[in-house]
Scaffold this active site. Structure first.
Site, PDB file in Angstrom:
ATOM      1  CB  VAL A  12      13.571  -5.355  -5.289  1.00 37.05           C
ATOM      2  CG1 VAL A  12      12.248  -6.019  -4.911  1.00 37.05           C
ATOM      3  CG2 VAL A  12      13.696  -4.012  -4.613  1.00 37.05           C
ATOM      4  CB  THR A 122       8.273   1.183  -4.600  1.00 39.91           C
ATOM      5  OG1 THR A 122       8.996   0.421  -3.622  1.00 39.91           O
ATOM      6  CG2 THR A 122       7.480   2.279  -3.917  1.00 39.91           C
ATOM      7  CD  GLU A 152      11.947  -3.681  -1.302  1.00 35.16           C
ATOM      8  OE1 GLU A 152      12.583  -4.070  -0.307  1.00 35.16           O
ATOM      9  OE2 GLU A 152      12.042  -2.537  -1.771  1.00 35.16           O
ATOM     10  CG  PHE A 153       8.599  -3.449   4.056  1.00 32.80           C
ATOM     11  CD1 PHE A 153       8.096  -2.158   3.890  1.00 32.80           C
ATOM     12  CD2 PHE A 153       7.725  -4.513   3.935  1.00 32.80           C
ATOM     13  CE1 PHE A 153       6.747  -1.949   3.623  1.00 32.80           C
ATOM     14  CE2 PHE A 153       6.372  -4.316   3.678  1.00 32.80           C
ATOM     15  CZ  PHE A 153       5.880  -3.028   3.523  1.00 32.80           C
ATOM     16  CE  LYS A 205       9.108   0.374  -0.613  1.00 31.91           C
ATOM     17  NZ  LYS A 205      10.224  -0.300  -0.022  1.00 31.91           N
ATOM     18  CB  CYS A 261      14.243   3.615  -1.218  1.00 34.62           C
ATOM     19  SG  CYS A 261      14.930   2.086  -1.846  1.00 34.62           S
TER      20      CYS A 261
END
Ligand code: UGA
Length: 445
Positions: A12, A122, A152-153, A205, A261
């Site tokens: 990230v 996250t 963030e994605f 998220k 994730c």
């Protein structure tokens, strides 16, 4: 010029830092791992991510990107510090925030300048609020600090593209000032910016990741039922996908979701909801389906082979998905453990993941350079990752190389027509089994 510092040079943090530099900002990335920073200073990415190395070198040469372990020097006069540190899973499924609070303490003790701290990692709902109070309580100088959420994605394997061409930028802020700072930073990206409260941004998220995980578990559930009732999941998902409300993404059945994730974020949200006295039944179901799905191929193979002991087993694909060397929560790990414990000889192939896998299994697994070498004289084969190198193989190779061509494909890499034509015994997920008459006679039960 806004001085931007990134805390944590992992997936990230590093990708964010590099892409912010690419967008024209001057960025310093901080990490406490000296070897990682030493590599980065030479322009070498410590992670495999398409396009990342090129952008690191380009922006270092343009004097827009630098790396350091000296957090004090980096933080002291920063205008904006992004936290991209890891939030791994605790034993009980909750999110471990140790890295977040370590960085928060270092920031509080170091900054001599008003600063916006932006949490990209996250984190559970309410963490941004708590971190802001924590930093304010530990400040050593009289400065103004605010915390903003900016989840963030990006997905691994497409991280650079996902960041430079994001579907949206979510900003959780509690002040107009923070909104303006972040809007200005992201302006060059030309992407939709959604501003909301910090808690909503934190929730976006988790809800996004858990929805995607749920979609995968749902389709795996349906795939399992397809097998039982004689339907074909590929035909079923095609039929579903023409409804624009359902769409055609994230409907690929397989041996479950892995990575750093989905497994962690589903457990964290489930844990957090229970803490709040609410049972998130849908997410709980997604987790349970995924746990079982991991061993789906073993169940199939056990019907054909009484035991794996002494068998030569080819494993194609080790990483949790193609396009990455990451093995976190990869279904290959528990499956190979099971095979080795049962006395199988495992011959593995992966185009990128072998070096990392050797750290998990330095001995016990034979690593091969090509799929053909792994398949040589094998009794059966498991496919755990849908790498292009595997998907584009001529299926005849399985018949030509293997002792008995039993192929268990956890990612539906091949069409049933190809499998039939190749004359092998082929089982996949949610699709009818292909039996080759000549092969079935050799079954070892
Ligand atoms: C995921 C999300 O896709 C990102 O949007 C998010 O930012 C990221 O997590 C994160 O939280 O950092 P990632 O874990 O890199 O990204 O990988 P995905 O491409 O989403 O795949 C996750 C797992 O789901 C893989 O094991 C993959 O094989 C599996 N999967 C995916 C399926 O089994 N079926 C599908 O249809 C899609």
């Amino acid at each position: 010029m806004t001085k931007i510092v990134i805390a944590g040079a992992g997936y990230v943090g590093l990708v964010t830092g590099v892409c912010l530099a690419e967008a024209g900002h001057k960025v310093t990335c901080v990490d406490f791992i000296e070897d990682k920073i030493a590599l980065l200073e030479k322009g070498i990415s410590p992670i495999y991510e398409p396009g990342l190395n090129e952008l690191i070198r380009k922006n270092m040469n343009a004097d827009k990107l630098s790396f350091t372990t000296d957090y004090k020097n980096a933080y002291c006069d920063a205008d904006v510090i992004f936290l991209g540190v890891g939030t791994p899973e605790n034993e009980d499924g909750s999110a471990n925030l140790n890295f977040i609070y370590t960085a928060a303490r270092q920031i509080a003790e170091t900054i001599t300048h008003d600063c916006l701290v932006v949490i990209k990692s996250t984190v559970p709902m309410g963490t941004n609020d708590k971190v802001e109070v924590f930093i304010k309580n530990h400040l050593q100088h009289k400065v103004k600090v605010e915390v903003a959420s900016n989840p963030e994605f990006l997905a691994q394997g497409t991280a650079v593209r996902d960041t430079l061409h994001a579907s949206r930028i979510v900003i959780g802020v509690e002040s107009e000032q923070a909104k303006q700072v972040l809007t200005a930073i992201y302006a060059p990206f030309n992407q939709p910016i959604l501003t909301m409260s910090r808690r909503s941004a934190e929730m976006v998220k988790y809800a996004s990741n858990d929805f995607l995980a749920l979609k995968i578990s749902f389709i795996n559930d349906i795939a399992n039922l397809c097998e039982a009732v004689g339907a074909n999941i590929e035909e079923v998902t095609t039929g579903m996908s023409y409804d624009a409300r359902i769409g055609d993404k994230f409907l690929n059945p397989g041996i479950g979701y892995g990575g750093s994730c989905f497994p962690k974020d589903t457990k964290a949200l489930h844990w957090l909801s229970e803490e709040e006295g609410y049972v998130l039944r849908t997410v709980k179901a997604a987790i349970e389906v995924n746990e079982k799905q991991k061993f789906k191929l073993m169940k199939k193979a056990r019907k054909d082979f009484a035991s794996f002991q002494g068998l030569k087993i080819a494993v194609l694909g080790l990483t949790f998905k193609p396009g990455t060397d990451d093995l976190r929560e990869a279904p290959s790990i528990p499956n190979i453990r099971l095979l080795l414990n049962e006395g199988a000889q495992v011959y593995a192939y992966d185009p990128i993941g072998v070096e990392n896998f050797k750290k998990v299994y330095p001995t016990g697994v034979v690593y091969e350079e090509t799929p053909e070498e792994a398949l040589e004289d094998a009794d059966l084969c498991f496919i755990f990752t849908e790498w292009e190198e595997i998907k584009t193989m001529d299926m005849k190779v399985f018949r030509e190389k293997m002792k008995t061509p039993f192929v268990y494909d956890g990612r539906n890499c091949f069409s049933l027509t190809e499998a039939k034509a190749a004359g092998i015994n082929y089982q996949s997920i949610g699709r009818p089994e292909v039996k080759a008459a000549a092969v079935v006679e050799q079954v070892k039960v």
